[in-house]
Design a protein around this motif. Structure first.
Motif, PDB file in Angstrom:
ATOM      1  N   UNK A   1     -27.805  27.267   3.250  1.00 32.93           N
ATOM      2  CA  UNK A   1     -29.239  27.250   3.540  1.00 32.93           C
ATOM      3  C   UNK A   1     -29.810  28.628   3.252  1.00 32.93           C
ATOM      4  N   UNK A   2     -31.076  28.649   2.928  1.00 29.77           N
ATOM      5  CA  UNK A   2     -31.757  29.923   2.690  1.00 29.77           C
ATOM      6  C   UNK A   2     -32.528  30.311   3.947  1.00 29.77           C
ATOM      7  N   UNK A   3     -32.366  31.560   4.360  1.00 31.66           N
ATOM      8  CA  UNK A   3     -33.063  32.011   5.558  1.00 31.66           C
ATOM      9  C   UNK A   3     -33.172  33.515   5.591  1.00 31.66           C
TER      10      UNK A   3
ATOM     11  N   UNK B   1     -34.980  43.204   8.056  1.00 36.38           N
ATOM     12  CA  UNK B   1     -34.813  41.801   7.668  1.00 36.38           C
ATOM     13  C   UNK B   1     -34.425  41.667   6.192  1.00 36.38           C
ATOM     14  N   UNK B   2     -33.573  40.690   5.901  1.00 34.84           N
ATOM     15  CA  UNK B   2     -33.153  40.411   4.518  1.00 34.84           C
ATOM     16  C   UNK B   2     -33.060  38.901   4.330  1.00 34.84           C
ATOM     17  N   UNK B   3     -33.430  38.462   3.125  1.00 38.51           N
ATOM     18  CA  UNK B   3     -33.295  37.042   2.777  1.00 38.51           C
ATOM     19  C   UNK B   3     -31.878  36.810   2.264  1.00 38.51           C
ATOM     20  N   UNK B   4     -31.286  35.717   2.681  1.00 36.57           N
ATOM     21  CA  UNK B   4     -29.903  35.423   2.279  1.00 36.57           C
ATOM     22  C   UNK B   4     -29.689  33.928   2.175  1.00 36.57           C
ATOM     23  N   UNK B   5     -28.605  33.579   1.466  1.00 35.77           N
ATOM     24  CA  UNK B   5     -28.131  32.194   1.417  1.00 35.77           C
ATOM     25  C   UNK B   5     -26.806  32.177   2.152  1.00 35.77           C
ATOM     26  N   UNK B   6     -26.690  31.336   3.154  1.00 39.88           N
ATOM     27  CA  UNK B   6     -25.502  31.316   4.005  1.00 39.88           C
ATOM     28  C   UNK B   6     -25.155  29.870   4.351  1.00 39.88           C
ATOM     29  N   UNK B   7     -23.950  29.672   4.862  1.00 37.18           N
ATOM     30  CA  UNK B   7     -23.516  28.346   5.313  1.00 37.18           C
ATOM     31  C   UNK B   7     -23.611  28.335   6.829  1.00 37.18           C
TER      32      UNK B   7
ATOM     33  N   UNK C   1     -14.732  31.340   5.635  1.00 33.70           N
ATOM     34  CA  UNK C   1     -14.577  30.679   4.331  1.00 33.70           C
ATOM     35  C   UNK C   1     -15.685  31.114   3.373  1.00 33.70           C
ATOM     36  N   UNK C   2     -16.943  30.822   3.759  1.00 35.21           N
ATOM     37  CA  UNK C   2     -18.061  31.093   2.860  1.00 35.21           C
ATOM     38  C   UNK C   2     -18.858  32.291   3.373  1.00 35.21           C
ATOM     39  N   UNK C   3     -18.835  33.370   2.640  1.00 27.89           N
ATOM     40  CA  UNK C   3     -19.616  34.545   3.020  1.00 27.89           C
ATOM     41  C   UNK C   3     -21.011  34.452   2.406  1.00 27.89           C
ATOM     42  N   UNK C   4     -21.997  35.011   3.061  1.00 24.33           N
ATOM     43  CA  UNK C   4     -23.374  34.900   2.563  1.00 24.33           C
ATOM     44  C   UNK C   4     -23.627  35.818   1.367  1.00 24.33           C
TER      45      UNK C   4
ATOM     46  N   UNK D   1     -30.484  37.318  -1.220  1.00 24.22           N
ATOM     47  CA  UNK D   1     -31.385  36.728  -2.193  1.00 24.22           C
ATOM     48  C   UNK D   1     -31.682  35.283  -1.874  1.00 24.22           C
ATOM     49  N   UNK D   2     -32.371  34.630  -2.798  1.00 25.44           N
ATOM     50  CA  UNK D   2     -32.738  33.222  -2.634  1.00 25.44           C
ATOM     51  C   UNK D   2     -31.781  32.330  -3.414  1.00 25.44           C
ATOM     52  N   UNK D   3     -31.907  31.027  -3.199  1.00 29.49           N
ATOM     53  CA  UNK D   3     -31.084  30.098  -3.976  1.00 29.49           C
ATOM     54  C   UNK D   3     -31.409  30.196  -5.466  1.00 29.49           C
ATOM     55  N   UNK D   4     -32.683  30.493  -5.749  1.00 31.37           N
ATOM     56  CA  UNK D   4     -33.056  30.655  -7.154  1.00 31.37           C
ATOM     57  C   UNK D   4     -32.321  31.808  -7.812  1.00 31.37           C
TER      58      UNK D   4
END
Length: 311
Positions: A215-217, A263-269, A276-279, A282-285
């Protein structure tokens, strides 16, 4: 007329060197073995040629009482090469029809060639089950390392995947799929380019997984640490607080882009604490170009492997 005169002279010499007069049945036996009387008569005009002719008669007729020895079979083979157009295989079949063989005594007989029903696609000496199972194993383990493992750790996944593609060719494609027969050049080329495409595509595997599962947040920078690598090199590692509250190291090493608490924008699980999945920042784009590389590389690589398997 000249040729007829030569034939008559050869026939006369045949009798002069005490070669036997052959019956119709003996002549028929010689013809089945690929030998014509006029050519044998001409061959017998020399001392060496006469010894070859005697061996031919010993092997393929009952004109002489003795059984054919290994030397007779060898000399008959030489005569076959000199005066007939029959191949070594055809000569061997003629010998076998008379209960003889050119193989040395005690030699291990050649393995029987697989029948058509025992051959895989393309006529190679393997069953269809082993053919497709072999290719399936190559593709499955390549995807497991270059997509799944590379999604978690790109360096480890790419190295393991490359090693498997090399080992898979040597152990599976050459031995299981092609039954140790030479691999056609077109299959080698397809496999090589498939391997290149899959390895290059694996660089973007982690981005593809984050886009699919993440998810992007907006989270915040936690802290920056100075760590020592396995080879003694120092590097910076930035940790962030995800929107779900978990504090996790970023996927990539390097300095934090902003001060602590920014604050920073990130894609994370969500729910994954970095085990397992590190963030990724940036954005999904931002992740899509490398994710697209993974998609193209995987599709091209698998397509080339399927193309090789369908040959």
């Amino acid at each position: 007329m000249a040729a007829r005169g030569h034939d008559e002279a050869d026939a006369a010499h045949w009798a002069e060197v005490f070669l036997p007069e052959l019956t119709a049945a003996q002549l028929a036996s010689l013809r089945r073995a690929g030998f014509e009387l006029p050519k044998l008569q001409h061959l017998a005009r020399t001392k060496y040629g006469r010894s070859l002719v005697v061996s031919v008669l010993v092997c393929f007729t009952d004109a002489y009482p003795q059984a054919a020895a290994a030397a007779d079979i060898a000399r008959a083979g030489e005569a076959n090469r000199m005066i007939t157009s029959r191949s070594a295989g055809e000569f061997e079949k003629a010998l076998q029809a008379h209960g003889l063989s050119s193989a040395p005594a005690g030699a291990v007989p050649a393995q029987r060639a697989p029948q058509a029903s025992e051959r895989g696609p393309g006529g190679y000496p393997t069953t269809a089950t082993r053919w497709w199972l072999g290719w399936f194993l190559v593709v499955l383990l390549a995807l497991a390392s270059l997509t799944l493992l590379a999604g978690v750790d790109v360096g480890f996944g790419v190295v393991l995947g490359a090693v498997w593609l090399i080992a898979g060719y040597a152990l599976v494609v050459r031995r299981t799929v092609f039954g140790r027969t030479p691999v056609p050049a077109r299959v080698r080329r397809s496999y090589l380019w498939a391997s290149v495409a899959l390895v290059i595509g694996a660089v973007g595997a982690s981005n593809a997984w984050l886009i699919a599962l993440g998810s992007q947040g907006v989270g915040r920078v936690d802290s920056e640490s100075q760590l020592t690598g396995s080879h003694g090199t120092r590097y910076s590692q930035c940790s962030v607080v995800q929107p779900d509250g978990n504090t996790v190291d970023l996927r990539a090493t390097g300095a934090c882009p902003k001060p602590d608490g920014a604050p920073v924008t990130m894609v994370y699980v969500p729910g994954d604490a970095g085990s397992v999945w590190r963030p990724a920042l940036g954005t999904k784009g931002d992740l899509e170009p490398l994710a697209g590389l993974w998609g193209v590389g995987t599709l091209v690589g698998c397509g080339l492997l399927v193309r090789a398997a369908r040959r």
